[in-house]
Design a protein around this motif. Structure first.
Motif, mmCIF file in Angstrom:
data_model
loop_
_atom_site.group_PDB
_atom_site.id
_atom_site.type_symbol
_atom_site.label_atom_id
_atom_site.label_comp_id
_atom_site.label_asym_id
_atom_site.label_seq_id
_atom_site.Cartn_x
_atom_site.Cartn_y
_atom_site.Cartn_z
ATOM 1 N N TYR A 86 -1.447 45.831 28.321
ATOM 2 C CA TYR A 86 -1.500 45.811 29.768
ATOM 3 C C TYR A 86 -0.683 46.939 30.449
ATOM 4 C CZ TYR A 86 -1.219 44.419 34.350
ATOM 5 O OH TYR A 86 -1.049 44.327 36.038
ATOM 6 N N GLU A 87 0.630 47.093 29.735
ATOM 7 C CA GLU A 87 1.282 47.859 30.330
ATOM 8 C C GLU A 87 2.418 48.349 29.347
ATOM 9 O OE1 GLU A 87 5.063 46.544 32.871
ATOM 10 O OE2 GLU A 87 3.907 44.558 32.606
ATOM 11 N N THR A 88 2.984 49.530 29.724
ATOM 12 C CA THR A 88 3.952 50.117 28.991
ATOM 13 C C THR A 88 5.159 50.892 29.655
ATOM 14 O OG1 THR A 88 4.449 51.612 26.790
ATOM 15 C CG2 THR A 88 2.878 52.496 28.366
ATOM 16 N N HIS A 89 6.325 51.247 29.182
ATOM 17 C CA HIS A 89 7.393 51.556 30.140
ATOM 18 C C HIS A 89 7.689 52.737 29.253
ATOM 19 C CE1 HIS A 89 7.937 48.005 32.615
ATOM 20 N NE2 HIS A 89 7.127 47.678 31.976
ATOM 21 N N ILE A 121 13.515 51.600 38.883
ATOM 22 C CA ILE A 121 11.967 51.609 38.028
ATOM 23 C C ILE A 121 11.014 51.510 39.130
ATOM 24 C CG2 ILE A 121 12.123 48.674 38.105
ATOM 25 C CD1 ILE A 121 10.505 49.031 35.283
ATOM 26 N N VAL A 122 9.910 51.873 38.852
ATOM 27 C CA VAL A 122 8.777 52.214 39.533
ATOM 28 C C VAL A 122 7.528 51.838 38.796
ATOM 29 C CG1 VAL A 122 7.064 53.596 41.035
ATOM 30 C CG2 VAL A 122 9.475 53.565 41.355
ATOM 31 N N PHE A 123 6.893 51.009 39.113
ATOM 32 C CA PHE A 123 5.663 50.475 38.349
ATOM 33 C C PHE A 123 4.260 51.227 39.210
ATOM 34 C CE2 PHE A 123 8.396 46.878 38.029
ATOM 35 C CZ PHE A 123 8.532 46.655 36.810
ATOM 36 N N LEU A 124 3.373 51.757 38.188
ATOM 37 C CA LEU A 124 2.431 52.363 38.798
ATOM 38 C C LEU A 124 0.873 51.934 37.986
ATOM 39 C CD1 LEU A 124 3.695 55.947 37.881
ATOM 40 C CD2 LEU A 124 3.789 54.899 39.954
ATOM 41 N N TRP A 125 0.051 51.813 38.919
ATOM 42 C CA TRP A 125 -1.398 51.387 38.476
ATOM 43 C C TRP A 125 -1.973 52.540 37.774
ATOM 44 C CZ3 TRP A 125 -1.171 46.398 38.121
ATOM 45 C CH2 TRP A 125 -0.887 45.867 39.178
ATOM 46 N N TRP A 134 11.465 54.036 34.250
ATOM 47 C CA TRP A 134 12.675 53.641 34.317
ATOM 48 C C TRP A 134 13.611 54.956 34.123
ATOM 49 C CZ3 TRP A 134 14.980 48.710 34.242
ATOM 50 C CH2 TRP A 134 14.102 47.694 33.888
ATOM 51 N N GLN A 135 14.409 55.015 35.420
ATOM 52 C CA GLN A 135 15.235 56.215 35.223
ATOM 53 C C GLN A 135 16.565 55.942 34.343
ATOM 54 O OE1 GLN A 135 16.006 58.404 39.092
ATOM 55 N NE2 GLN A 135 18.282 58.291 38.632
#
Length: 150
Positions: A6-9, A39-43, A55-56
């Motif tokens: 679903y997601e990765t960082h 942090i910013v989450f992107l679709w 993540w900065q």
């Protein structure tokens, strides 16, 4: 139980610059900015099926790799031009100066690489039909077709 990823960082050095890259250059959409953390989450994609977290991290930055799923025809016909028109340098897995997608025969899958502004290694990948042929290694798409249609 597991249906997919679903997601990765990943880590980035400059959050604002990276958000601009992923949204303005690659077309991802901001899902959420956390005001309490860097942090910013992107679709990724049209819906809410996949997400990327940026993540900065300025002091212990470690570049990573991940791949965007794409259509085979898009990778073959448009990916290199898509990247170049966005001032990105496409390269193959061998990084041998050839700006053409290559096939990982063990999967099999077609892929082309590029980097984000922080050096995170990004990839467009399309899983190909048919059985893997690990003995063929990594090869051009034309060689893949020649060796698998005989």
């Amino acid at each position: 139980m597991i249906q997919g990823l679903y997601e990765t960082h990943i880590q980035v050095r400059d959050l604002a610059k990276s958000v601009a890259f992923y949204t303005e250059v690659l077309g991802l959409r901001v899902a959420h900015r956390d005001p309490t953390r860097p942090i910013v989450f992107l679709w990724i994609g049209a819906g809410k099926d996949y997400m990327l977290g940026l993540w900065q991290e300025e002091t212990n930055f470690q570049p990573r790799h991940f791949a965007f799923r794409a259509d085979k025809e898009d990778i073959l016909n448009y990916a290199v031009d898509y990247l170049k028109t966005r001032d990105l340098t496409p390269y193959n897995f061998l990084n041998d100066g050839i700006e053409a997608p290559m096939v990982f025969a063990w999967m099999p899958a077609l892929a082309i690489y590029f980097n984000d502004p922080d050096g995170n290694q990004l990839e467009f990948i399309a899983v190909l039909e048919g059985a893997g042929r690990p003995e063929l290694g990594v090869l051009s798409y034309a060689d893949w077709i020649d060796r698998t249609t005989q």
